[in-house]
Write an enzyme that holds these catalytic residues in place. Structure first.
Site, short mmCIF file in Angstrom:
data_model
loop_
_atom_site.label_atom_id
_atom_site.label_comp_id
_atom_site.label_asym_id
_atom_site.label_seq_id
_atom_site.Cartn_x
_atom_site.Cartn_y
_atom_site.Cartn_z
N SER A 133 5.81 2.90 3.17
CA SER A 133 5.21 4.37 2.98
C SER A 133 5.04 5.11 4.24
O SER A 133 4.68 4.28 5.15
CB SER A 133 4.05 3.95 2.03
OG SER A 133 3.28 5.01 2.03
N TYR A 146 -4.36 0.44 1.68
CA TYR A 146 -2.73 0.46 1.40
C TYR A 146 -1.97 0.85 2.62
O TYR A 146 -0.99 0.14 3.11
CB TYR A 146 -2.68 1.59 0.36
CG TYR A 146 -1.16 1.87 -0.10
CD1 TYR A 146 -0.66 0.99 -0.86
CD2 TYR A 146 -0.35 3.12 0.46
CE1 TYR A 146 0.86 1.19 -1.25
CE2 TYR A 146 0.76 3.38 0.21
CZ TYR A 146 1.65 2.49 -0.66
OH TYR A 146 2.84 2.69 -1.09
#
Length: 300
Positions: A133, A146
């Site tokens: 990501s 995250y």
């Protein structure tokens, strides 16, 4: 191919099956709607395997199954797609357990699975494709748990890429923009998570930030979800290219706006990048304690 209950994993499993490949697709629940959809839409070549990446026994079961069924042929590709995040909040407000769960799924689970399949991948000079990501490269507000796990994952895969070159194994990382996958775009899910977070916060911390601070973060995130792209084909095509191209890219950036984002990150001052990320994603209001200080200063 991990994380096939929904989103990128499910779409990629269907795509690779349609191309004629033998696909081993892992899901959290063999009876989930996503698993049933794959049974309906894919050929008998596709094998569904139950795996929770936080459970070493699940990983070992999958490793044993894949080794048994590919021992004579080898394994061409591994797609680390499964990921986890259920907290949108400042790092200080995010429970330590959320950091650990993100690391267990996004980093340690993928590490254990990759290491377990490397003998098969080395025997074929195969491919490892990992969905990471941009949050692992840039400090998106309210995504610390995250983002930290994805940063660790990206660095790990970059290390594997370098170390596995002599074996002919090519390693690629996919860094998608914002897409509509699974529960990531379900306002009800995020409202529930927000309520659980507020209920779990120590009173002193809740007083310092204020419940309205957490509410505003959640409101902005739900608003941001409306720009999520429903067409997952750019990500599926990037994963497929990483698996099949003679010379796959080291990094793929499927999604709009990522070029500008990375340009700002690499070439402009930090404060410009931080302002951009707040304007693009979430721009938290002042915490309650700072609002009170600000108001007191103005009165003085």
């Amino acid at each position: 191919l991990t994380g096939c209950d929904s989103g990128f994993g499910q779409a990629t499993a269907r795509h690779l099956d349609a191309m004629g490949f033998q696909v081993f697709a892992s899901v959290l629940d063999l009876q989930s709607p996503g698993a049933q959809e794959l049974r309906r839409s894919c050929s008998p070549r596709l094998t569904l395997l139950q795996m929770d990446l936080t459970k070493p026994e699940d990983i070992q079961h999958v490793l044993q199954h894949v080794h048994t069924h590919t021992n004579s042929t080898g394994l061409w590709g591994l797609v680390n797609n499964a990921g986890f995040n259920d907290t949108i909040a400042d790092a200080e407000l995010s429970p330590l357990g959320k950091f650990r769960t993100c690391m267990e799924v996004n980093f340690f689970g993928s590490l254990e699975l990759t290491k377990g399949l490397l003998p098969l991948l080395r025997s074929t000079g195969g491919r490892i494709v990992t969905v990471s990501s941009p949050a692992g490269d840039l400090p998106f507000p309210c995504l610390a748990a995250y983002g930290a796990s994805k940063a660790a994952l990206s660095l790990l895969m970059d290390t594997f890429r370098s170390e596995l070159q002599p074996w002919g194994v090519k390693v690629s990382i996919i860094l998608p923009g914002y897409y509509k996958t699974g529960t990531t775009c379900d306002p009800a899910f995020w409202n529930q998570q927000k309520q659980r977070l507020v209920a779990s916060l120590p009173q002193e911390l809740l007083q310092a930030y204020g419940e309205d601070y957490v509410e505003e973060i959640n409101r902005q995130f739900i608003q941001f979800m409306k720009v999520a792209v429903e067409d997952l084909s750019a990500v599926v095509n990037s994963i497929t290219d990483g698996l099949l191209a003679a010379d796959p890219a080291v990094r793929y950036y499927p999604g709009q706006g990522l070029g500008l984002m990375y340009f700002i990150h690499r070439y402009l001052p930090y404060f410009v990048r931080d302002l951009f990320l707040k304007g693009f994603f979430i721009n938290p209001k002042l915490p309650r304690a700072l609002q009170q200080e600000h108001n007191a200063t103005k009165k003085a």
